[in-house]
Each structure stands twice: as C-alpha cells, then as structure tokens.
Design an enzyme around this catalytic site. Sequence first.
Site, short mmCIF file in Angstrom:
data_model
loop_
_atom_site.label_atom_id
_atom_site.label_comp_id
_atom_site.label_asym_id
_atom_site.label_seq_id
_atom_site.Cartn_x
_atom_site.Cartn_y
_atom_site.Cartn_z
N CYS A 326 -14.84 34.18 -11.46
CA CYS A 326 -13.92 34.86 -10.54
C CYS A 326 -12.50 34.55 -10.96
O CYS A 326 -12.17 33.40 -11.28
CB CYS A 326 -14.18 34.38 -9.11
SG CYS A 326 -13.14 35.17 -7.87
N HIS A 368 -19.96 41.46 -5.75
CA HIS A 368 -18.97 40.38 -5.87
C HIS A 368 -17.63 40.80 -5.25
O HIS A 368 -17.03 40.05 -4.47
CB HIS A 368 -18.78 40.03 -7.35
CG HIS A 368 -17.81 38.93 -7.61
ND1 HIS A 368 -18.17 37.68 -8.05
CD2 HIS A 368 -16.44 38.89 -7.50
CE1 HIS A 368 -17.10 36.92 -8.18
NE2 HIS A 368 -16.04 37.65 -7.87
N GLU A 369 -17.18 42.01 -5.60
CA GLU A 369 -15.86 42.46 -5.13
C GLU A 369 -15.87 42.78 -3.63
O GLU A 369 -14.91 42.46 -2.92
CB GLU A 369 -15.39 43.66 -5.93
CG GLU A 369 -15.24 43.41 -7.43
CD GLU A 369 -14.38 42.20 -7.78
OE1 GLU A 369 -13.49 41.83 -6.98
OE2 GLU A 369 -14.63 41.60 -8.84
N HIS A 372 -15.47 39.79 -1.46
CA HIS A 372 -14.07 39.36 -1.25
C HIS A 372 -13.47 39.99 0.01
O HIS A 372 -12.65 39.38 0.69
CB HIS A 372 -13.22 39.76 -2.46
CG HIS A 372 -13.23 38.78 -3.58
ND1 HIS A 372 -12.77 37.48 -3.47
CD2 HIS A 372 -13.67 38.91 -4.87
CE1 HIS A 372 -12.90 36.85 -4.62
NE2 HIS A 372 -13.45 37.69 -5.49
#
Length: 408
Positions: A326, A368-369, A372
Amino acid sequence: MRKTVIASLFVAFCLYGHAQSNYEQQILAQRKEKALELAKEQFGPLKADQVASLDYFPISPNYKAKAKIEVLFDEPVFRMPTYDGTSNEYKRYAIVTFQLNGAERTLNIYQSVALFQNPAYKKHLFLPFLDQTNGQESYSGGRYIDLSTDDIKGSTIEIDFNKAYNPYCAYSNGYRCPVPPVENNLETKIMAGEKAFHKAKNERPVNLNAGQEFTEADKKIILSGNENTLLRVLQTTDEKDLKVLKATSSDVKYNDPLLETLSKRMFATVRDPNHPGVGIAAPQIGINKNLIWVQRFDKPEQPFEFYVNPKILWRSKLKRKGAEGCLSIPNRKEDVLRSYAIRLQYINKEGKVIEENIEGFTAVIFQHETDHLFGILFPDRLEEQEKNSYVPLNDKIDFSILPKTLTP
C-alpha cells in the site's frame, strides 16, 4: 399510491392497537412509526407497497428481561464485520446477564466508534444478536436492539426483545449491516420482535443527488497545484494521517467541476515513478470522498480508470491469496485473502449507474481501494483472516494462464 399505503398502514395499526395494554400500545406505536418512515423513504430498503409485509411475533412480556449490567472500561476498538464484506469500528460497552426461557443468558452491548463522535448518538448502545429462529421464523442474519446509556438504572438495564428489529439487509442488498458477533448467539428461540421478511430482496436504489460537495479543506488540497502536480500520500506512521485513513468516506456529486482536476492529480500521484502503484483512493491524499483509480489488468493495454462512488455489491466466497502492499503503508507487503470475483457498481460522468463483474487480480485491486473508503487497511484484513479458518482447494481447482501473461 404512496399516500394510500401510508393511510392504510395508519388505520391498520390503530384498529389493532385498540383495547391493547399500555405496554402493547407502546410497542405497536413504535412499529407503526417504523412502517410510516420506511413508506416515505424514496431511496430506502423497501418500496412503499412492501411495507405492509412487515411481520412481527405476538407481543409478549415474557421476552422483557431485567438484566444485570457490567459496564466495561478501556476496551479496545475492534472491527465488526458487515454483510457487504466490509466492517465498522466498535467498542464493547457492557456485558448483560439475564434469565430467559428457563436459563441464564449473556450478551455483549457495543458502542459504535463513528456514531459516538456525533453528539446526537453519544448515548446510543447497540445490541446485535443471533438466536435459533434465524433462517426460519426470523431473518437469517440476526436482529438488533437499540439501547441508551439512559436505560441503565443502577446495575440493571431492561432488554426487551419485542423491540428487536431487522437490519436493512433483510429487505435489500447494498447496505452495510453489522454481523452479530459469535458471542452474541443465544442458544434458544427468541419468539419476539420482527419476523423474517418473506419477499424477494430489493436492489438498493441509487440517489444521484445524495452526493456531497467538497469541503473547504478538500478544495484546498485539490487546488494546491496544477493537474500534473503530485499530491502528498498520507502515511500510517503519522498519527494525523492515520486518523484520515481510518475514517469513513462519503459519496461525492458525480458532476462536481473539481472532479476533473482531482482525478488528474490522483492519477499523476499513483503513477509517480518513484512510488508507482496499481491503485489509489481519495482518503490516501487526504480527501474522505468515494473516489478511486484502478489499473484494469483485465482489459487490453491494462489502462488506469477513475471511479466515482464505487460500491462492491457482491463478493464471491471463493478466495485467492496474494501479496499486497500500500502506498500509505511503508515497507510492508503481505499475503491477503480476497474474494476472487466481485460485482462493482459506480457512477459514470453522465450520471448513469454502471454495474459489472470483475475477477482475478483486478478484483483484488478494487477490494483494496474500496476498503480505503471505509477506513479499512490491509493489515485489518490480515487480522480478520486470522480469526477465520479456510479450506484450501488446491487439489480441486486447477488455474492456469497463457505464457508471458503479466502477473502481480
């Protein structure tokens, strides 16, 4: 049509409530209020003509329990999983012990970290639970009870299961409903509160006008350089940065004039030759809005694409494990379990809602994004997977790719 449904609900509840005890009338009034609010909500989990299908167990004082409460102190914050595959931060607030159905029962009461920051919800307590009616008489995902610190009287608190209600996930997809922790599983049938919703689940409607504008702090970041100027990537090693990275982001107006500048600056940042990435989310550059860049390894030329208000509607139970790093977490790369396939929803430049199925490594990047956007970092996923056991399928599934195919 909507007014007719609301009027019918009001008459039905009034007739049913006639000649009931004060306690029963109180419960019925709460149910009527819920029905009326759901019927009025255009972008809610139920359509107006479905509200009449809400179903409840008979009201019974036998499911009111005077519980002994033990308030806890210095409890660590943890992430309670949600049914959409994300999680929310909670703290365990208290343990309650009570007699029900001929045995002593124990449940945990929680406090939402996010809601606690809001003065209107500072006293709110959350009691999610599972019981042996789940998947039969009641919703398979469990039910909730709302409490308040004001309900605590000395060392006791009343737990009224007649007030148990379904999460929005019982009616519609697209909501982030907490999964009741395993320690809140009651080994008995709770024949009280709301029953299962016996209709097909709705798809959550998208309100294109619900997006927020950029804050003044957001605008300052966006306009701090030209379209090619790199943005500072927040780091978990900085306490102030971490607070932003752990916050939940909000939808943005899809046609905001500042989006073009922000998207170009985010793209320049994720393609920084010194620290290149395969994706970046707006919280990583200090803006808590639902915006991401993702490299599409599943498309010809493997382009980078910008997504406004992305949501993962579905995740496959089949998992893949792969190394992840990351841009916001320096010098750390570890293997993370992710769903092999997802269904993504987002809004394009024309304000059209788009949905598509995505597989493989590209699906991993999206997960993953979008994590966030909910304040979830990949170390949080590592902690999550350590608490669960998984069955390997190496001897059952044989994956392969063509020679010279780029792999992460």
